[in-house]
Scaffold this motif. Structure first.
Motif, PDB file in Angstrom:
ATOM      1  N   LEU A 266      15.449   3.136  -5.664  1.00  0.00           N
ATOM      2  CA  LEU A 266      16.695   3.108  -5.058  1.00  0.00           C
ATOM      3  C   LEU A 266      16.594   2.569  -3.541  1.00  0.00           C
ATOM      4  N   ASP A 267      17.658   1.942  -3.340  1.00  0.00           N
ATOM      5  CA  ASP A 267      17.613   1.128  -2.134  1.00  0.00           C
ATOM      6  C   ASP A 267      18.957   1.344  -1.563  1.00  0.00           C
ATOM      7  N   LEU A 268      19.451   2.776  -1.025  1.00  0.00           N
ATOM      8  CA  LEU A 268      20.964   2.944  -0.474  1.00  0.00           C
ATOM      9  C   LEU A 268      21.161   2.535   0.877  1.00  0.00           C
ATOM     10  N   ALA A 269      22.043   1.599   0.963  1.00  0.00           N
ATOM     11  CA  ALA A 269      22.533   1.225   2.394  1.00  0.00           C
ATOM     12  C   ALA A 269      24.182   1.311   2.390  1.00  0.00           C
ATOM     13  N   VAL A 270      24.368   1.926   3.413  1.00  0.00           N
ATOM     14  CA  VAL A 270      25.862   2.078   3.793  1.00  0.00           C
ATOM     15  C   VAL A 270      26.089   0.890   4.988  1.00  0.00           C
ATOM     16  N   ARG A 271      27.159   0.203   4.794  1.00  0.00           N
ATOM     17  CA  ARG A 271      27.565  -0.932   5.639  1.00  0.00           C
ATOM     18  C   ARG A 271      28.612  -0.652   6.343  1.00  0.00           C
ATOM     19  N   GLY A 272      28.713  -1.179   7.627  1.00  0.00           N
ATOM     20  CA  GLY A 272      29.992  -0.775   8.541  1.00  0.00           C
ATOM     21  C   GLY A 272      29.641  -1.502   9.933  1.00  0.00           C
ATOM     22  N   ARG A 273      30.309  -0.980  10.834  1.00  0.00           N
ATOM     23  CA  ARG A 273      30.076  -0.995  12.236  1.00  0.00           C
ATOM     24  C   ARG A 273      29.573   0.149  13.054  1.00  0.00           C
ATOM     25  N   CYS A 274      28.492  -0.002  13.562  1.00  0.00           N
ATOM     26  CA  CYS A 274      27.633   1.158  14.431  1.00  0.00           C
ATOM     27  C   CYS A 274      28.660   1.401  15.714  1.00  0.00           C
TER      28      CYS A 274
ATOM     29  N   ALA B 262       0.754  -1.205   0.067  1.00  0.00           N
ATOM     30  CA  ALA B 262       0.063  -0.010   0.077  1.00  0.00           C
ATOM     31  C   ALA B 262       0.886   1.165   0.062  1.00  0.00           C
ATOM     32  N   GLY B 263       2.127   1.210   0.221  1.00  0.00           N
ATOM     33  CA  GLY B 263       2.945   2.220   0.059  1.00  0.00           C
ATOM     34  C   GLY B 263       3.152   2.922   1.295  1.00  0.00           C
ATOM     35  N   LEU B 264       2.685   2.391   2.630  1.00  0.00           N
ATOM     36  CA  LEU B 264       3.032   3.047   3.803  1.00  0.00           C
ATOM     37  C   LEU B 264       4.178   2.570   4.602  1.00  0.00           C
ATOM     38  N   LEU B 265       4.843   1.291   4.056  1.00  0.00           N
ATOM     39  CA  LEU B 265       6.245   0.861   4.564  1.00  0.00           C
ATOM     40  C   LEU B 265       7.063   0.890   3.320  1.00  0.00           C
ATOM     41  N   GLN B 266       8.349   0.876   3.677  1.00  0.00           N
ATOM     42  CA  GLN B 266       9.409   0.746   2.989  1.00  0.00           C
ATOM     43  C   GLN B 266       9.929  -0.564   3.365  1.00  0.00           C
ATOM     44  N   ARG B 267      10.576  -1.320   2.480  1.00  0.00           N
ATOM     45  CA  ARG B 267      11.012  -2.832   2.912  1.00  0.00           C
ATOM     46  C   ARG B 267      12.501  -2.885   2.261  1.00  0.00           C
ATOM     47  N   SER B 268      13.507  -3.430   3.034  1.00  0.00           N
ATOM     48  CA  SER B 268      14.695  -3.491   2.540  1.00  0.00           C
ATOM     49  C   SER B 268      15.199  -5.035   2.843  1.00  0.00           C
ATOM     50  N   VAL B 269      16.338  -5.343   2.295  1.00  0.00           N
ATOM     51  CA  VAL B 269      16.623  -6.891   2.859  1.00  0.00           C
ATOM     52  C   VAL B 269      18.181  -6.668   3.037  1.00  0.00           C
ATOM     53  N   ASP B 270      18.429  -7.024   4.286  1.00  0.00           N
ATOM     54  CA  ASP B 270      19.808  -6.663   4.555  1.00  0.00           C
ATOM     55  C   ASP B 270      20.908  -7.728   4.178  1.00  0.00           C
ATOM     56  N   ALA B 271      22.053  -7.481   4.544  1.00  0.00           N
ATOM     57  CA  ALA B 271      23.149  -8.478   4.107  1.00  0.00           C
ATOM     58  C   ALA B 271      22.977  -9.952   4.558  1.00  0.00           C
ATOM     59  N   ASP B 272      22.171 -10.017   5.774  1.00  0.00           N
ATOM     60  CA  ASP B 272      21.648 -11.652   6.237  1.00  0.00           C
ATOM     61  C   ASP B 272      20.508 -12.361   5.450  1.00  0.00           C
ATOM     62  N   ARG B 273      19.835 -11.361   4.501  1.00  0.00           N
ATOM     63  CA  ARG B 273      18.572 -11.690   3.853  1.00  0.00           C
ATOM     64  C   ARG B 273      17.377 -11.629   5.006  1.00  0.00           C
ATOM     65  N   ILE B 274      17.471 -10.824   5.673  1.00  0.00           N
ATOM     66  CA  ILE B 274      16.219 -10.396   6.629  1.00  0.00           C
ATOM     67  C   ILE B 274      15.596  -8.819   6.072  1.00  0.00           C
ATOM     68  N   ALA B 275      14.251  -9.472   5.733  1.00  0.00           N
ATOM     69  CA  ALA B 275      13.665  -8.075   5.395  1.00  0.00           C
ATOM     70  C   ALA B 275      13.352  -7.262   6.517  1.00  0.00           C
ATOM     71  N   ARG B 276      13.349  -5.711   6.427  1.00  0.00           N
ATOM     72  CA  ARG B 276      13.428  -4.771   7.401  1.00  0.00           C
ATOM     73  C   ARG B 276      12.293  -3.919   6.870  1.00  0.00           C
ATOM     74  N   TYR B 277      11.615  -3.098   7.725  1.00  0.00           N
ATOM     75  CA  TYR B 277      10.431  -2.337   7.237  1.00  0.00           C
ATOM     76  C   TYR B 277      10.805  -0.998   7.902  1.00  0.00           C
TER      77      TYR B 277
END
Length: 156
Positions: A134-142, A66-81
């Motif tokens: 576009l699905d822009l993710a910067v990866r590193g250590r928090c 419905a466009g209310l949430l954006q979904r991304s899949v992280d490096a471990d293939r876990i969907a996050r919203y």
């Protein structure tokens, strides 16, 4: 960037249940949240709302469709919203920690980030590409993992 002061409401045709209202409240209370299905399930259970994993997946997928949430899949293939933004294409750049796998929206300098994303989209369109997402993710250590290199800190 989330839409300021815009409450999330269920799309037409979607049943209003205790679980769906609790999920909307979760994202309304934490507009910068980037959460997995398991995070949502734990939140619902902590509120005494008994749901199974499949129900939570379906609910999140309907809110995404419905466009209310954006979904991304992280490096471990876990969907996050995360709540969809009001920016170009509704995409919010994010940082993903390689240690604890927590994700954070990149909040600083939003205007410059969005200008850069629009420029990237325009460049791709000028090259003839269409239907861009576009699905822009910067990866590193928090910062938490950097401060505690021997032990993973718990995601909040």
């Amino acid at each position: 960037m989330p839409i300021a002061n815009a409450p999330l409401t269920l799309p037409a045709g979607m049943r209003s249940t205790r679980a769906s209202q609790a999920v909307l409240a979760l994202f309304a209370a934490r507009p910068d949240a980037v959460v997995s299905e398991a995070d949502v399930e734990r939140s619902l259970q902590a509120q005494g709302i008994a749901v199974n994993r499949v129900t939570v997946y379906r609910l999140l997928n309907k809110l995404h469709a419905a466009g209310l949430l954006q979904r991304s899949v992280d490096a471990d293939r876990i969907a996050r919203y995360m709540p969809s933004g009001a920016d170009a294409g509704g995409q919010a750049p994010r940082f993903e920690c390689d240690g604890c796998h927590q994700q954070f929206r990149l909040a600083g300098h939003q205007a410059r980030l969005q200008t850069a994303l629009r420029a990237l989209r325009q460049e791709l369109q000028a090259a003839g590409h269409e239907e861009l997402r576009l699905d822009l993710a910067v990866r590193g250590r928090c910062a938490g993992c950097v401060q505690t290199p021997d032990a993973m800190h718990a995601a909040s």
